[in-house]
Design an enzyme around this catalytic site. Structure first.
Site, PDB file in Angstrom:
ATOM      1  N   GLU A 124       6.642 -45.039   6.987  1.00  0.00           N
ATOM      2  CA  GLU A 124       5.663 -45.245   8.054  1.00  0.00           C
ATOM      3  C   GLU A 124       4.504 -44.263   7.856  1.00  0.00           C
ATOM      4  O   GLU A 124       4.758 -43.079   7.596  1.00  0.00           O
ATOM      5  CB  GLU A 124       6.282 -45.002   9.439  1.00  0.00           C
ATOM      6  CG  GLU A 124       5.318 -45.360  10.541  1.00  0.00           C
ATOM      7  CD  GLU A 124       5.872 -45.139  11.952  1.00  0.00           C
ATOM      8  OE1 GLU A 124       7.035 -44.695  12.101  1.00  0.00           O
ATOM      9  OE2 GLU A 124       5.139 -45.414  12.896  1.00  0.00           O
ATOM     10  N   GLY A 264       8.434 -34.864  12.512  1.00  0.00           N
ATOM     11  CA  GLY A 264       9.694 -34.423  13.094  1.00  0.00           C
ATOM     12  C   GLY A 264      10.856 -35.255  12.573  1.00  0.00           C
ATOM     13  O   GLY A 264      11.856 -34.721  12.097  1.00  0.00           O
ATOM     14  N   ALA A 265      10.716 -36.572  12.649  1.00  0.00           N
ATOM     15  CA  ALA A 265      11.799 -37.447  12.222  1.00  0.00           C
ATOM     16  C   ALA A 265      11.298 -38.882  12.154  1.00  0.00           C
ATOM     17  O   ALA A 265      10.220 -39.193  12.663  1.00  0.00           O
ATOM     18  CB  ALA A 265      12.961 -37.362  13.205  1.00  0.00           C
ATOM     19  N   MET A 266      12.126 -39.748  11.541  1.00  0.00           N
ATOM     20  CA  MET A 266      11.705 -41.130  11.333  1.00  0.00           C
ATOM     21  C   MET A 266      12.859 -42.098  11.577  1.00  0.00           C
ATOM     22  O   MET A 266      13.982 -41.885  11.121  1.00  0.00           O
ATOM     23  CB  MET A 266      11.170 -41.269   9.898  1.00  0.00           C
ATOM     24  CG  MET A 266      10.778 -42.668   9.507  1.00  0.00           C
ATOM     25  SD  MET A 266       9.366 -43.276  10.491  1.00  0.00           S
ATOM     26  CE  MET A 266       9.716 -45.025  10.456  1.00  0.00           C
ATOM     27  N   GLU A 267      12.537 -43.191  12.272  1.00  0.00           N
ATOM     28  CA  GLU A 267      13.544 -44.115  12.797  1.00  0.00           C
ATOM     29  C   GLU A 267      13.988 -45.229  11.851  1.00  0.00           C
ATOM     30  O   GLU A 267      14.420 -46.288  12.329  1.00  0.00           O
ATOM     31  CB  GLU A 267      12.986 -44.755  14.073  1.00  0.00           C
ATOM     32  CG  GLU A 267      11.829 -45.760  13.857  1.00  0.00           C
ATOM     33  CD  GLU A 267      10.429 -45.175  14.021  1.00  0.00           C
ATOM     34  OE1 GLU A 267      10.270 -43.959  13.797  1.00  0.00           O
ATOM     35  OE2 GLU A 267       9.494 -45.928  14.343  1.00  0.00           O
ATOM     36  N   ASN A 268      13.935 -45.047  10.538  1.00  0.00           N
ATOM     37  CA  ASN A 268      14.340 -46.108   9.608  1.00  0.00           C
ATOM     38  C   ASN A 268      15.636 -46.775  10.067  1.00  0.00           C
ATOM     39  O   ASN A 268      16.576 -46.108  10.476  1.00  0.00           O
ATOM     40  CB  ASN A 268      14.582 -45.512   8.225  1.00  0.00           C
ATOM     41  CG  ASN A 268      13.517 -44.520   7.840  1.00  0.00           C
ATOM     42  OD1 ASN A 268      12.365 -44.869   7.760  1.00  0.00           O
ATOM     43  ND2 ASN A 268      13.910 -43.265   7.664  1.00  0.00           N
ATOM     44  N   HIS A 300      14.985 -39.879  20.670  1.00  0.00           N
ATOM     45  CA  HIS A 300      13.759 -40.636  20.399  1.00  0.00           C
ATOM     46  C   HIS A 300      13.954 -41.596  19.218  1.00  0.00           C
ATOM     47  O   HIS A 300      13.698 -42.795  19.337  1.00  0.00           O
ATOM     48  CB  HIS A 300      12.617 -39.657  20.119  1.00  0.00           C
ATOM     49  CG  HIS A 300      11.307 -40.308  19.778  1.00  0.00           C
ATOM     50  ND1 HIS A 300      10.302 -40.486  20.694  1.00  0.00           N
ATOM     51  CD2 HIS A 300      10.846 -40.832  18.615  1.00  0.00           C
ATOM     52  CE1 HIS A 300       9.283 -41.084  20.113  1.00  0.00           C
ATOM     53  NE2 HIS A 300       9.583 -41.306  18.845  1.00  0.00           N
ATOM     54  N   GLU A 301      14.424 -41.067  18.117  1.00  0.00           N
ATOM     55  CA  GLU A 301      14.565 -41.927  16.930  1.00  0.00           C
ATOM     56  C   GLU A 301      15.634 -42.985  17.163  1.00  0.00           C
ATOM     57  O   GLU A 301      15.493 -44.133  16.750  1.00  0.00           O
ATOM     58  CB  GLU A 301      14.874 -41.095  15.682  1.00  0.00           C
ATOM     59  CG  GLU A 301      13.876 -39.976  15.381  1.00  0.00           C
ATOM     60  CD  GLU A 301      12.415 -40.380  15.414  1.00  0.00           C
ATOM     61  OE1 GLU A 301      12.104 -41.566  15.195  1.00  0.00           O
ATOM     62  OE2 GLU A 301      11.571 -39.502  15.677  1.00  0.00           O
ATOM     63  N   GLU A 323       5.583 -46.123  20.274  1.00  0.00           N
ATOM     64  CA  GLU A 323       5.657 -44.665  20.445  1.00  0.00           C
ATOM     65  C   GLU A 323       5.531 -44.248  21.911  1.00  0.00           C
ATOM     66  O   GLU A 323       6.305 -43.412  22.390  1.00  0.00           O
ATOM     67  CB  GLU A 323       4.625 -43.954  19.572  1.00  0.00           C
ATOM     68  CG  GLU A 323       4.861 -44.116  18.061  1.00  0.00           C
ATOM     69  CD  GLU A 323       6.222 -43.624  17.586  1.00  0.00           C
ATOM     70  OE1 GLU A 323       6.930 -42.928  18.339  1.00  0.00           O
ATOM     71  OE2 GLU A 323       6.602 -43.962  16.437  1.00  0.00           O
TER      72      GLU A 323
HETATM   73  N1  BES Z   1       7.785 -43.013  13.951  1.00  0.00           N
HETATM   74  C1  BES Z   1       7.624 -41.626  14.112  1.00  0.00           C
HETATM   75  C2  BES Z   1       7.530 -40.891  12.807  1.00  0.00           C
HETATM   76  C3  BES Z   1       6.149 -40.859  12.253  1.00  0.00           C
HETATM   77  C4  BES Z   1       5.235 -39.964  12.747  1.00  0.00           C
HETATM   78  C5  BES Z   1       5.774 -41.695  11.238  1.00  0.00           C
HETATM   79  C6  BES Z   1       3.951 -39.936  12.221  1.00  0.00           C
HETATM   80  C7  BES Z   1       4.498 -41.672  10.709  1.00  0.00           C
HETATM   81  C8  BES Z   1       3.573 -40.782  11.210  1.00  0.00           C
HETATM   82  C9  BES Z   1       8.793 -41.020  14.894  1.00  0.00           C
HETATM   83  O1  BES Z   1       9.464 -41.902  15.698  1.00  0.00           O
HETATM   84  C10 BES Z   1       8.212 -39.986  15.793  1.00  0.00           C
HETATM   85  O2  BES Z   1       7.485 -40.344  16.673  1.00  0.00           O
HETATM   86  N2  BES Z   1       8.518 -38.715  15.561  1.00  0.00           N
HETATM   87  C11 BES Z   1       7.962 -37.609  16.271  1.00  0.00           C
HETATM   88  C12 BES Z   1       8.971 -36.937  17.127  1.00  0.00           C
HETATM   89  C13 BES Z   1       9.182 -37.592  18.447  1.00  0.00           C
HETATM   90  C14 BES Z   1      10.252 -36.915  19.255  1.00  0.00           C
HETATM   91  C15 BES Z   1       7.913 -37.695  19.275  1.00  0.00           C
HETATM   92  C16 BES Z   1       7.487 -36.640  15.232  1.00  0.00           C
HETATM   93  O3  BES Z   1       7.861 -36.774  14.078  1.00  0.00           O
HETATM   94  O4  BES Z   1       6.711 -35.750  15.581  1.00  0.00           O
HETATM   95 ZN    ZN Z   2       8.511 -42.356  17.505  1.00  0.00          ZN
END
Ligand code: BES
Ligand code: ZN
Length: 879
Positions: A124, A264-268, A300-301, A323
């Site tokens: 993503e 922070g993390a990714m929801e694959n 979240h993920e 999001e």
């Molecule tokens: N889908 C996002 C990861 C992401 C962030 C992909 C930016 C591409 C660009 C994931 O679900 C997400 O939102 N992660 C947040 C943490 C969350 C608790 C708000 C992050 O990584 O900061």
């Molecule tokens: Zn997210």
């Protein structure tokens, strides 16, 4: 100037082709990785017919292209830096693409890359095109089958989305694993991991009785720190069943924690990938804040499995659909497991510190943007945090039950589809039987609405008249805003602090459950049957993301601090009060007057102690002063030196007047028991450490001894770090000693060393820039690791006093690092660049210095689109 393409939301066209299935074959190697993608492609009957198939792709070497098993020659397709167009493909066909990539050289951490010996992916939003040529857009949903081939010794664990369907050994010490994901998904949810990893196991029984196997993978030396995250995951799975009726769908759910990660993390799907920061925890190395973050991010993920994966996005302009909604879901989850009041206050703080600032500057955009150069720049506080508040408002307007019916309808109706924000709002409109046409402006208009409220009590008629005027400042490209549809939760209090009845003279439909609906520029309300003059408390629970102006007297604020029913408003009264005090002090300093008279403030703070709230964390939160970033927003032009000084003076004043209470609470909240992450213990530690910070303001040697004692004897990171921060933040006698001690104690724990770097970068010492230079030269500083780069550089930009040094050296330094990082990792670089964008807030001299370095950055040859977009927009003519 560069030739840069802007993408517009209104240009959306449905894809010409759909991919039904895709088979990916990865041969992972140390020199190169070969990727073969075989997809079954079908012309999209609904599309305007063109037979050309567009595949995005970059940073790879194309080996061959086959169409229905026949190799194509370069006359049959066009290849550019952005992708491949295959001419005139049949209505149904199979396309095979083979290409080579070099994950080991990939420093952008997008696509397939290596982190500490393991292969991992981040797709993503548009990272998949760095892996293979593919219709890399979220509305192309396919069933994926993935075969991974790698050296068995170096990469014993091979993971991808879905279910493991085959494994086996191959020649030359290699082995393979084959994974199949039965759920159609866009390629941004694809993931692959290969490495020498350990894991912990658990399971979860869904409410329909299915057993889901859970696993968290990481390097062996971290495996003992994964248990808390596993409990977070199980809590989240249960919560989503109970609050949204959402059950997990695959037979297994895996998390992998990696050291090098952009976010922070990714929801694959079925294989979430996390920054180690949001998985690893034990009492000795993680703070209470880290534990809370793990709960939130894991949830979240996980929640994305429905809000994002099962129902996905039509295009990236809709990002807030997944999001904003998922942040709202993780916010609600966190409120339900921790201190609800404090969790909410912290959410509001985050929104106001970052999102309000963004909404006020040159990068302001609606939660659903209209145009972008680089979509990764739109993972913003606006899309996330304000997006979440927009969902919260929908829930407030509809009420809990109808909101739930709305989300049920949304998930049912759009399961397996790629949809838009509009589809979500329509579901809410349908079940709620409300007209949300004006509510939709929240999706279209940028800027933070301002509410100006005036009121009058009519003793004779026993009525209270309230008039509310809303406005919204101009933002780039948006001059005249239409009035927003705003749910304003409120309360009226009598002189004893009791709630008075809320009854409108007319228009009863505009008041439900203490929520007033505002939808015009000017709204007037008359409340009746009020035997005495009420004190109004507005925006309970922060029911809308707005700024609210109402003339409270000092005494009214002090009264609300102790009497309001709504915890948020109680805290907010204190916040308003202290913001005013800091600004008053600043003005006195500017006028060369000696600041005096803090008696009402002192009494109000004293009353916080007297209240003896059962929620200690709330007490601690009440005692904290507003951040500089927040106070700044109340000033037209920022005078950073006097502002910092003023905040210090107020803090010192409170500290010296209330030293006895601080001492008492510091002692009373020591805990002899072993560390426990429970609501009660978190509250005690927080309160105790806030008191310690105040006590050390006296600069008395005895206070530093207390902090040192806590630093040396603490059995947990929360207490140790709090003491460390106090001793390092100022030029204290123990500063160098604890910096050295802490480093020696934790040098083998990268996440703790990140804290060590961050706290030093945030310190306020006379030789700050020398200290910073030391950090940047330190052998453990590594610009390629995002956590480490952010620990030093992002912390530095948040150190407002020193970053905005009048010499401009802060700007010089950061611009050098932005340029350096841009060539390594554009996403981290462009994030860092946002620190320079709000230059209009500062004095002329600083404005000039900031603009100068921004111009230097934008002139760099081969600057990434990411950084180019942020910097060029910030330099554009004002709104
Ligand atoms: N889908 C996002 C990861 C992401 C962030 C992909 C930016 C591409 C660009 C994931 O679900 C997400 O939102 N992660 C947040 C943490 C969350 C608790 C708000 C992050 O990584 O900061
Ligand atoms: Zn997210």
């Amino acid at each position: 100037m560069k030739k840069i393409k802007l993408n517009y939301r209104n240009d959306y066209k449905i894809p010409n082709h759909v991919v039904e299935t895709v088979d990916l074959r990865f041969e992972l190697g140390e020199e190169k990785t070969t990727v073969t993608a075989t997809m079954t492609v079908k012309a999209n009957v609904k599309a305007e017919q063109t037979a050309d198939l567009l595949l995005y792709g970059k940073d790879q070497t194309l080996c061959h292209v086959k169409l229905d098993k026949t190799q194509l020659s370069d006359k049959d397709y066009k290849k550019t830096d952005e992708g491949l167009t295959l001419f005139n493909v049949p209505k149904r066909c199979t396309v095979e693409i083979c290409s080579e990539i070099k994950p080991q050289e990939n420093t952008s951490l997008m696509g397939l890359y290596k982190s500490k010996g393991m292969f991992c992916t981040q797709c993503e939003s548009e990272g998949f095109r760095k892996i293979t040529y593919y219709p890399d857009r979220p509305d192309v949903l396919a069933v994926f089958t993935v075969t991974i081939i790698a050296d068995k010794k170096s990469y014993p664990v091979l993971l991808a989305n879905g279910n493991l369907v085959d494994t086996g050994d191959l020649q030359d010490g290699k082995h393979f694993a084959k994974w199949h994901d039965p759920f159609k998904k866009p390629c941004y949810l694809f993931a692959l991991v290969a490495g020498d990893l350990s894991h912990i196991d658990d399971h979860f029984i869904t409410r329909s009785g299915r057993k889901v196997h859970l696993a968290i993978y990481t390097h062996q030396h971290n495996i003992d720190k994964c248990h808390f995250a596993m409990t977070s995951l199980k809590k989240a799975m249960k919560w989503d069943e109970e609050h949204y009726g959402r059950e997990y769908d695959l037979d297994q759910f895996m998390i992998v924690a990696v050291d090098d990660f952009n976010f922070g993390a990714m929801e694959n799907k079925g294989l979430n990938i996390f920054n180690t920061q949001y998985i690893l925890a034990d009492p000795k190395t993680a703070t209470d804040q880290d534990y809370a973050n793990i709960d939130t991010v894991v949830a979240h993920e996980y929640f994305h499995n429905w809000s994002g994966n099962r129902v996905t996005l039509r295009d990236w302009f809709q990002l807030t659909l997944k999001e904003g909604l998922t942040v709202f879901r993780d916010h609600s989850f966190s409120e339900s497991i921790g201190s609800a009041a404090v969790t909410r206050i912290q959410q509001v703080n985050k929104l106001r510190n970052f999102q309000f600032a963004e909404d006020h500057g040159p990068l302001a955009h609606p939660i659903r943007p209209d145009a972008y150069i680089e979509v990764s720049n739109f993972y913003t506080a606006t899309v996330y945090e304000k997006g979440s508040e927009v969902i919260r408002m929908l829930k407030t307007i509809l009420g809990d039950e109808l909101y739930r019916r709305g989300t049920d309808l949304y998930f049912d109706r759009y399961d397996g589809q790629a949809v838009t924000c509009e589809n979500f709002v329509q579901c809410m409109e349908e079940v709620g039987d409300v007209d949300l046409s004006k509510f939709r402006y929240w999706y279209e208009q940028a800027g933070t609405p301002v509410l100006r409220i005036r009121s009058k009590y009519d003793r004779k008629n026993k009525s209270f008249y309230v008039v509310i005027k809303q406005s919204c400042p101009n933002t780039p490209g948006q001059q005249h805003k239409k009035p927003f549809y705003i749910p304003l939760k409120m309360m009226l209090l009598d002189k004893h602090g009791k709630q008075m009845p809320l009854k409108l003279e007319d228009k009863p439909q505009r008041l439900k459950n203490n929520v007033l609906i505002l939808e015009e520029e000017l709204s007037e309300f008359t409340f009746v049957d009020l035997k005495e003059k009420p004190l109004a408390s507005f925006l309970c629970g922060f029911s809308a993301p707005v700024k609210l102006h109402y003339r409270y007297t000092e005494h009214q604020l002090a009264f609300l601090m102790t009497h309001d029913y709504d915890r948020f408003c109680q805290w907010e009264a204190g916040e308003r009060y202290t913001v005013n005090e800091i600004i008053r002090t600043m003005k006195q300093l500017q006028a060369d007057e000696t600041p005096t008279n803090y008696q009402i403030l002192i009494n109000a703070v004293r009353s916080i102690f007297d209240e003896e709230y059962s929620d200690k964390q709330f007490t601690a939160e009440m005692l904290l002063l507003p951040t500089l970033a927040y106070v700044m927003q109340h000033l037209k032009k920022v005078d950073i030196e006097h502002l910092c000084k003023a905040r210090e003076i107020v803090m010192k004043r409170i500290a010296s007047e209330l030293e006895d209470s601080m001492e008492k609470y510091y002692q009373a909240n020591q805990s002899g028991d072993a560390y426990n992450y429970s609501k009660d213990d978190v509250g005690r530690r927080h309160l105790k450490n806030v008191c310690l910070a105040y006590l050390s303001e006296s600069q008395h040697p005895q206070r530093f001894d207390m902090a040192l004692q806590q630093f040396e004897t603490a059995d947990n990171m929360t207490d140790q770090l709090a003491a460390f921060a106090i001793l390092v933040n100022k030029d204290t006698p123990y500063r160098q000693q604890v910096i050295e001690q802490f480093y020696q104690q934790w040098r083998h724990e990268p996440l703790v060393i990140d804290k060590w770097f961050a706290i030093q970068a945030l310190a306020d010492v006379p030789d700050y820039y020398d200290q910073l230079a030391q950090l940047l030269k330190h052998k453990d500083f590594n610009i390629k690791n995002p956590n480490r780069a952010r620990a030093v550089l992002a912390s530095f930009t948040r150190n407002l006093k020193h970053f905005h040094d009048s010499s401009g050296r802060g700007y010089q330094l950061i611009s050098q690092y932005i340029i350096k990082l841009d060539a390594i990792n554009p996403m981290v670089a462009s994030r860092l660049a946002t620190s320079l964008t709000n230059w209009r807030q500062f004095d002329k001299a600083r404005q000039k210095l900031m603009k100068q370095v921004l111009k230097g950055v934008v002139a760099v040859d081969r600057l990434s689109k990411d950084t180019y977009e942020i910097v060029s927009k910030s330099l554009a003519k004002g709104v």
